[in-house]
Design a protein around this motif. Sequence first.
Motif, PDB file in Angstrom:
ATOM      1  N   MET A   1      12.116 -15.117 -18.270  1.00  0.00           N
ATOM      2  CA  MET A   1      13.381 -15.348 -18.942  1.00  0.00           C
ATOM      3  C   MET A   1      14.068 -13.996 -19.150  1.00  0.00           C
ATOM      4  O   MET A   1      13.436 -13.011 -19.512  1.00  0.00           O
ATOM      5  N   ALA A   2      15.357 -13.954 -18.962  1.00  0.00           N
ATOM      6  CA  ALA A   2      16.134 -12.725 -19.147  1.00  0.00           C
ATOM      7  C   ALA A   2      16.271 -12.402 -20.631  1.00  0.00           C
ATOM      8  O   ALA A   2      16.183 -13.283 -21.485  1.00  0.00           O
ATOM      9  N   ARG A   3      16.471 -11.134 -20.924  1.00  0.00           N
ATOM     10  CA  ARG A   3      16.737 -10.678 -22.285  1.00  0.00           C
ATOM     11  C   ARG A   3      17.789  -9.581 -22.219  1.00  0.00           C
ATOM     12  O   ARG A   3      17.975  -8.948 -21.176  1.00  0.00           O
ATOM     13  N   ILE A   4      18.474  -9.348 -23.305  1.00  0.00           N
ATOM     14  CA  ILE A   4      19.487  -8.304 -23.336  1.00  0.00           C
ATOM     15  C   ILE A   4      18.787  -6.953 -23.458  1.00  0.00           C
ATOM     16  O   ILE A   4      18.057  -6.706 -24.413  1.00  0.00           O
ATOM     17  N   GLU A   5      19.004  -6.105 -22.472  1.00  0.00           N
ATOM     18  CA  GLU A   5      18.436  -4.762 -22.492  1.00  0.00           C
ATOM     19  C   GLU A   5      19.368  -3.806 -23.223  1.00  0.00           C
ATOM     20  O   GLU A   5      18.937  -2.983 -24.020  1.00  0.00           O
ATOM     21  N   GLN A   6      20.658  -3.891 -22.909  1.00  0.00           N
ATOM     22  CA  GLN A   6      21.641  -3.068 -23.601  1.00  0.00           C
ATOM     23  C   GLN A   6      23.006  -3.720 -23.472  1.00  0.00           C
ATOM     24  O   GLN A   6      23.226  -4.574 -22.625  1.00  0.00           O
ATOM     25  N   ILE A   7      23.882  -3.298 -24.338  1.00  0.00           N
ATOM     26  CA  ILE A   7      25.269  -3.762 -24.346  1.00  0.00           C
ATOM     27  C   ILE A   7      26.113  -2.557 -23.955  1.00  0.00           C
ATOM     28  O   ILE A   7      25.925  -1.462 -24.501  1.00  0.00           O
ATOM     29  N   SER A   8      27.026  -2.727 -23.021  1.00  0.00           N
ATOM     30  CA  SER A   8      27.894  -1.633 -22.605  1.00  0.00           C
ATOM     31  C   SER A   8      29.289  -1.863 -23.168  1.00  0.00           C
ATOM     32  O   SER A   8      29.864  -2.937 -22.997  1.00  0.00           O
ATOM     33  N   LEU A   9      29.798  -0.854 -23.852  1.00  0.00           N
ATOM     34  CA  LEU A   9      31.139  -0.917 -24.432  1.00  0.00           C
ATOM     35  C   LEU A   9      32.075  -0.022 -23.642  1.00  0.00           C
ATOM     36  O   LEU A   9      31.751   1.145 -23.393  1.00  0.00           O
ATOM     37  N   GLY A  10      33.238  -0.537 -23.283  1.00  0.00           N
ATOM     38  CA  GLY A  10      34.251   0.279 -22.646  1.00  0.00           C
ATOM     39  C   GLY A  10      34.897   1.192 -23.683  1.00  0.00           C
ATOM     40  O   GLY A  10      35.347   0.725 -24.725  1.00  0.00           O
ATOM     41  N   VAL A  11      34.898   2.494 -23.410  1.00  0.00           N
ATOM     42  CA  VAL A  11      35.432   3.478 -24.350  1.00  0.00           C
ATOM     43  C   VAL A  11      36.174   4.566 -23.577  1.00  0.00           C
ATOM     44  O   VAL A  11      35.953   4.746 -22.386  1.00  0.00           O
ATOM     45  N   THR A  12      37.035   5.286 -24.271  1.00  0.00           N
ATOM     46  CA  THR A  12      37.692   6.433 -23.649  1.00  0.00           C
ATOM     47  C   THR A  12      37.003   7.739 -24.037  1.00  0.00           C
ATOM     48  O   THR A  12      37.048   8.702 -23.290  1.00  0.00           O
ATOM     49  N   ASP A  13      36.369   7.778 -25.199  1.00  0.00           N
ATOM     50  CA  ASP A  13      35.654   8.968 -25.673  1.00  0.00           C
ATOM     51  C   ASP A  13      34.221   8.555 -25.987  1.00  0.00           C
ATOM     52  O   ASP A  13      33.925   8.077 -27.085  1.00  0.00           O
ATOM     53  N   ASP A  14      33.341   8.740 -24.999  1.00  0.00           N
ATOM     54  CA  ASP A  14      31.967   8.252 -25.149  1.00  0.00           C
ATOM     55  C   ASP A  14      31.192   8.963 -26.251  1.00  0.00           C
ATOM     56  O   ASP A  14      30.385   8.348 -26.953  1.00  0.00           O
ATOM     57  N   ARG A  15      31.434  10.228 -26.458  1.00  0.00           N
ATOM     58  CA  ARG A  15      30.706  10.971 -27.504  1.00  0.00           C
ATOM     59  C   ARG A  15      31.131  10.494 -28.901  1.00  0.00           C
ATOM     60  O   ARG A  15      30.293  10.292 -29.770  1.00  0.00           O
TER      61      ARG A  15
END
Length: 134
Positions: A1-15
Motif C-alpha cells: 500500500m502506498a504512503r505519503i513520503e513527503q509533500i511538495s509545496l510550490g514556493v518562490t523562496d525555498d529558504r
Amino acid sequence: MARIEQISLGVTDDRRAGRFWAAALGYVRRPPRHDGDDWIVVEPPPGEPGAAIAMDVSDSPVAQFPRVHLDLDAGDRDLDEEVARLVALGAQRVDWPHYPAEPEPGRLPYVVLADTEGNRFCVSGHRRAGFFFG
C-alpha cells in the motif's frame, strides 16, 4: 500500500518557506542526501511522526482556492494562541468566505492562513473563550 513520503509545496523562496514550516511544525531541515542536493526539505525530528515537506521552487501563481492544502491541528494549545504564533512566524490571515455561519456539530473551529509564500493552510483547535470563525 502506498504512503505519503513527503509533500511538495510550490514556493518562490525555498529558504524562507523552509524556515517558516520548520518553525511552525517543530521540524528540522533534512541533510543533503548527496553532493549537489540543494533541496530544502523539512521533516519531523528523528523518532517523531509526520510527513516531510519539500520546497519546490515554482513560478506558478498561488491559487486562491487551492485544490490541495495542509490542515494543521493546534493540539493542546488554544486555537487563537496557535494562530498568533504562526502569524508571528510570517503567516498571514486569509479573508476566507467559506467559514460556516454557525459552528458545525462535532467539528472544531478553524482559521485559514497563508504561509510566507501565499500557500493556504488551515489550523483547527479548541478555543477557551468559545467558538469563533475567522
